[in-house]
Motif scaffolding. Structure first.
Motif, mmCIF file in Angstrom:
data_model
loop_
_atom_site.group_PDB
_atom_site.id
_atom_site.type_symbol
_atom_site.label_atom_id
_atom_site.label_comp_id
_atom_site.label_asym_id
_atom_site.label_seq_id
_atom_site.Cartn_x
_atom_site.Cartn_y
_atom_site.Cartn_z
ATOM 1 N N MET A 24 0.832 -1.206 0.000
ATOM 2 C CA MET A 24 0.000 0.000 0.000
ATOM 3 C C MET A 24 0.863 1.251 0.000
ATOM 4 O O MET A 24 0.606 2.201 -0.739
ATOM 5 N N ALA A 25 1.879 1.228 0.849
ATOM 6 C CA ALA A 25 2.756 2.396 0.948
ATOM 7 C C ALA A 25 3.487 2.611 -0.368
ATOM 8 O O ALA A 25 3.679 3.746 -0.815
ATOM 9 N N GLU A 26 3.864 1.503 -0.999
ATOM 10 C CA GLU A 26 4.569 1.586 -2.272
ATOM 11 C C GLU A 26 3.661 2.240 -3.307
ATOM 12 O O GLU A 26 4.089 3.098 -4.076
ATOM 13 N N GLU A 27 2.404 1.830 -3.303
ATOM 14 C CA GLU A 27 1.443 2.413 -4.246
ATOM 15 C C GLU A 27 1.269 3.906 -4.021
ATOM 16 O O GLU A 27 1.030 4.660 -4.946
ATOM 17 N N LEU A 28 1.421 4.312 -2.752
ATOM 18 C CA LEU A 28 1.292 5.736 -2.449
ATOM 19 C C LEU A 28 2.577 6.489 -2.768
ATOM 20 O O LEU A 28 2.639 7.700 -2.653
ATOM 21 N N GLY A 29 3.608 5.740 -3.123
ATOM 22 C CA GLY A 29 4.837 6.398 -3.553
ATOM 23 C C GLY A 29 5.994 6.350 -2.587
ATOM 24 O O GLY A 29 7.056 6.864 -2.874
ATOM 25 N N ASN A 30 5.815 5.759 -1.424
ATOM 26 C CA ASN A 30 6.951 5.669 -0.514
ATOM 27 C C ASN A 30 6.816 4.437 0.375
ATOM 28 O O ASN A 30 6.025 4.397 1.310
ATOM 29 N N GLU A 31 7.630 3.432 0.044
ATOM 30 C CA GLU A 31 7.581 2.160 0.752
ATOM 31 C C GLU A 31 7.789 2.349 2.255
ATOM 32 O O GLU A 31 7.288 1.592 3.078
ATOM 33 N N ARG A 32 8.542 3.386 2.586
ATOM 34 C CA ARG A 32 8.890 3.592 3.994
ATOM 35 C C ARG A 32 7.711 4.064 4.843
ATOM 36 O O ARG A 32 7.820 4.140 6.059
ATOM 37 N N ALA A 33 6.608 4.397 4.182
ATOM 38 C CA ALA A 33 5.439 4.822 4.949
ATOM 39 C C ALA A 33 4.610 3.632 5.421
ATOM 40 O O ALA A 33 3.539 3.802 5.995
ATOM 41 N N ALA A 34 5.111 2.419 5.226
ATOM 42 C CA ALA A 34 4.360 1.224 5.628
ATOM 43 C C ALA A 34 4.010 1.246 7.106
ATOM 44 O O ALA A 34 2.933 0.818 7.509
ATOM 45 N N ASN A 35 4.924 1.784 7.917
ATOM 46 C CA ASN A 35 4.637 1.828 9.359
ATOM 47 C C ASN A 35 3.446 2.730 9.664
ATOM 48 O O ASN A 35 2.686 2.467 10.586
ATOM 49 N N VAL A 36 3.272 3.761 8.859
ATOM 50 C CA VAL A 36 2.149 4.672 9.100
ATOM 51 C C VAL A 36 0.835 4.027 8.640
ATOM 52 O O VAL A 36 -0.216 4.264 9.230
ATOM 53 N N VAL A 37 0.898 3.181 7.609
ATOM 54 C CA VAL A 37 -0.288 2.419 7.205
ATOM 55 C C VAL A 37 -0.742 1.571 8.397
ATOM 56 O O VAL A 37 -1.922 1.530 8.748
ATOM 57 N N LEU A 38 0.212 0.937 9.052
ATOM 58 C CA LEU A 38 -0.121 0.113 10.217
ATOM 59 C C LEU A 38 -0.623 0.969 11.381
ATOM 60 O O LEU A 38 -1.487 0.552 12.145
ATOM 61 N N LEU A 39 -0.071 2.165 11.470
ATOM 62 C CA LEU A 39 -0.520 3.082 12.502
ATOM 63 C C LEU A 39 -1.998 3.430 12.254
ATOM 64 O O LEU A 39 -2.801 3.506 13.186
ATOM 65 N N GLY A 40 -2.318 3.598 10.987
ATOM 66 C CA GLY A 40 -3.710 3.859 10.607
ATOM 67 C C GLY A 40 -4.599 2.703 11.023
ATOM 68 O O GLY A 40 -5.703 2.883 11.556
ATOM 69 N N ALA A 41 -4.082 1.495 10.798
ATOM 70 C CA ALA A 41 -4.830 0.304 11.181
ATOM 71 C C ALA A 41 -5.008 0.253 12.693
ATOM 72 O O ALA A 41 -6.094 -0.030 13.206
ATOM 73 N N LEU A 42 -3.943 0.604 13.405
ATOM 74 C CA LEU A 42 -3.991 0.603 14.869
ATOM 75 C C LEU A 42 -5.012 1.623 15.375
ATOM 76 O O LEU A 42 -5.726 1.382 16.356
ATOM 77 N N SER A 43 -5.081 2.766 14.675
ATOM 78 C CA SER A 43 -5.925 3.862 15.156
ATOM 79 C C SER A 43 -7.391 3.444 15.285
ATOM 80 O O SER A 43 -8.114 3.953 16.127
ATOM 81 N N THR A 44 -7.810 2.465 14.455
ATOM 82 C CA THR A 44 -9.209 2.052 14.508
ATOM 83 C C THR A 44 -9.516 1.262 15.775
ATOM 84 O O THR A 44 -10.661 1.126 16.168
ATOM 85 N N ALA A 45 -8.470 0.737 16.389
ATOM 86 C CA ALA A 45 -8.675 -0.088 17.570
ATOM 87 C C ALA A 45 -8.691 0.720 18.861
ATOM 88 O O ALA A 45 -8.947 0.195 19.933
ATOM 89 N N LEU A 46 -8.392 2.003 18.770
ATOM 90 C CA LEU A 46 -8.367 2.854 19.954
ATOM 91 C C LEU A 46 -9.359 3.995 19.770
ATOM 92 O O LEU A 46 -9.743 4.323 18.648
#
Lengths: 325, 279
Positions: free
Chosen positions: A166-188
């Motif tokens: 997903m992060a790669e599709e958005l243009g920066n593979e290194r943003a993968a951790n923020v994708v997961l952060l987004g996923a985490l945000s739904t649980a809190l």
């Protein structure tokens, strides 16, 4: 223990927040973030810790760092609540386990609360050197063979998300951790705007927009996944079945050129060569030979030649030869 | 798909097989250096007919005899002089000089510095084994201090030459150094040297196992070769306090590189200008 931190049932009905959202009650909420050095584990935990602090919780965070440049295993414990005593999470007590790498996620699974724990894992595979101990060409990797489906069936609530893709599709593979952060945000139960504000504070200015996109993407993915059954995407699902090496190694040693210098015998990492009774080099243990070619390269007399033979091709040849004309 | 990129290179394709086995002593590092050169030639897809190897006298000098290409085994210390003439007359050839430490720095020292100064496109491989091996183990300009040779029975008292520093100071366009232990790395260095437009000087630290190693009790051939890795590494990577194999710790890799005008091209354009002016 004073009940589950999954207090959705006790709290006032809040349809806006996801069903599974958890928040600390008397006991602190435990979030364990794991991954491989360089992926941004610490960044995720800092965003979470800062946010929790801003929401008025006491926060304790404990991490291993310094592995970032070495590709080592990195973990970070984040605990927050009205009162937090210990900075580390005991085994089986993590409410949420966020893994930025597949095998690391599996390694830390025992820390997750059985039944109620939420497991969010990137399916990215970073194969560590010790999973490649067998140096024979084509040898299977000793990387975890569990598929996301196997794992998710074992946990209370699990999501295998291809965050890196997903992060790669958005243009920066290194943003993968923020994708997961987004996923985490739904649980809190913290407001999305607060999350985004904190993320923007942490990432380099140039990458704020890609990171915010990544955050929203991860959030949206989970919300969608919750409606459907735990969606399992998969690169990990395509884990190759362990196969026998497709290559066989053959050493041609020209006895007339060998001068018994012993270099090949001593240099061989597998110790599979020896000098025979005539003090000529020979391959004593062919099954150990990996075909690394060190002996060929370092033979000062050009007496050794390494051949890697493709067994499958040989089998095909043999079959075609044997076929009736 | 092949998993093995090294498979395509068969060193025997580049050897005069009727001359094999070669005359070098068991464990001599020169064989590995020769492999690295031939591998580089193979990688760069240089045609054997387009390759000329010129070598002087000594163990290293004999290597040209085993190469299946245009080879010249010339007088002591003069391979660079012969190669200069050849490269000027035949700019289409890849001219490689193989020389030893004594051949290059003692007998042919003057030719070396002027070749560096002139910057004619040549690739000069100096195989440094710290000794005159072929003639019985006399001291050479690169013998480390305190080492035993037949002419320094009490240990060498002279300081040794740093050939790379000499070549750099004399203006060589490309200067590099590598040990024979790292054949693939050495190959890459030789490739870079062959691609360089100008004089490329490459010092290859080789082992003389039978003469020098035996005299100095440096162990068997594998032990001598292992020392290259354990004791001889770039100073930046030194993390042990052991006594180095050579008296100093020598840096390896590409040590100097500049793009001074290449002499052959300059010479040809000057000649053409003169011809046109005369008309």
């Amino acid at each position: 223990m004073s009940g589950s931190p999954n207090s959705a049932s006790e709290a006032a009905p809040a349809p806006a927040s996801p069903a599974a959202a958890v928040e600390p009650s008397a006991e602190p909420l435990n979030v364990l973030i794991v991954g491989v050095g360089g992926q941004g584990v610490i960044m995720v935990s800092k965003v979470l810790a800062l946010l929790a602090q801003a929401q008025g919780f006491q926060v304790k965070q404990s991490e291993v760092h310094g592995m970032a440049k070495r590709g080592g295993a990195v973990f970070s414990h984040v605990r927050f609540g009205r009162q937090v005593w210990s900075p580390t999470i005991p085994k089986g007590e993590a409410d949420i386990l966020i893994a930025l790498e597949w095998a690391e996620g599996l390694r830390w699974l025992p820390y997750l609360k059985p039944e109620t724990g939420i497991f969010i894992c990137d399916t990215k595979r970073i194969v560590p050197p010790f999973a490649c101990l067998n140096r024979r060409p084509g040898a299977p990797l000793r990387y975890s063979r569990e598929t996301p489906a196997d794992v998710i069936s074992q946990v209370g609530e699990g999501y295998a998300i291809d965050a890196t893709q997903m992060a790669e599709e958005l243009g920066n593979e290194r943003a993968a951790n923020v994708v997961l952060l987004g996923a985490l945000s739904t649980a809190l139960r913290f407001p999305a705007a607060d999350w985004e504000q904190t993320v923007a504070k942490f990432v380099p200015k140039k990458t704020v927009s890609v990171n915010l996109d990544a955050f929203r993407r991860g959030r949206a993915w989970i919300e969608e996944a919750r409606v459907v059954t735990p969606a399992v995407e998969s690169r990990a699902a395509e884990a190759p079945a362990p196969a026998d090496p497709a290559y066989r190694v053959r050493l041609d040693i020209v006895a007339a050129w060998c001068k018994s210098c012993d270099i090949c015998v001593k240099i061989c990492p597998e110790r599979c060569l020896r000098l025979n009774a005539e003090r000529i080099a020979e391959l004593a243990e062919p099954e150990k030979c990996t075909g690394c070619r060190l002996c060929e390269w370092l033979c000062p007399d050009f007496a050794i030649r390494v051949h890697l033979e493709d067994i499958s091709a040989m089998a095909a040849d043999a079959a075609s030869e044997g076929a009736p004309r | 798909m092949s998993i093995d990129t090294a498979a395509a290179f068969d060193v025997t394709d580049y050897l005069r097989k009727q001359m094999m086995p070669h005359f070098l002593c068991p464990g001599c590092g020169h064989g590995m250096a020769l492999r690295a050169l031939l591998w580089a030639i193979h990688d760069l897809e240089i045609d054997k007919d387009a390759l000329a190897v010129v070598s002087g006298i000594g163990c290293a000098g004999r290597l040209s005899a085993y190469i299946d290409a245009n080879t010249f085994h010339v007088t002591h210390g003069r391979p660079i002089a012969y190669a200069t003439g050849l490269a000027l007359a035949r700019p289409d050839l890849h001219v490689v000089v193989i020389t030893g430490d004594g051949d290059c720095l003692a007998i042919g020292g003057n030719h070396l510095i002027h070749a560096c100064r002139r910057n004619l496109k040549l690739t000069c491989l100096m195989l440094n084994n710290e000794v005159y091996g072929m003639t019985g183990g006399q001291v050479s300009p690169t013998t480390s201090q305190s080492r035993l040779t037949t002419t320094t029975p009490l240990g060498n008292a002279e300081p040794h030459f740093d050939a790379c520093a000499l070549a750099t100071a004399a203006g060589a366009g490309f200067v590099g150094r590598e040990v024979t232990r790292h054949v693939p790395k050495l190959k890459e260095l030789i490739k870079a040297g062959l691609r360089h437009e100008g004089f490329a000087f490459i010092e290859i630290l080789s082992d003389c196992t039978e003469i020098f190693g035996r005299k100095n009790e440096m162990g068997s051939s594998p032990e001598m070769m292992m020392r290259q890795k354990s004791e001889l590494r770039p100073s930046a990577y030194r993390d042990t306090v052991d006594t180095p194999f050579r008296a100093n710790d020598l840096p390896t890799g590409i040590l100097a590189r500049n793009d001074r005008p290449e002499y052959g091209a300059a010479y040809r354009s000057a000649a053409a200008a003169a011809r046109n002016g005369a008309r």
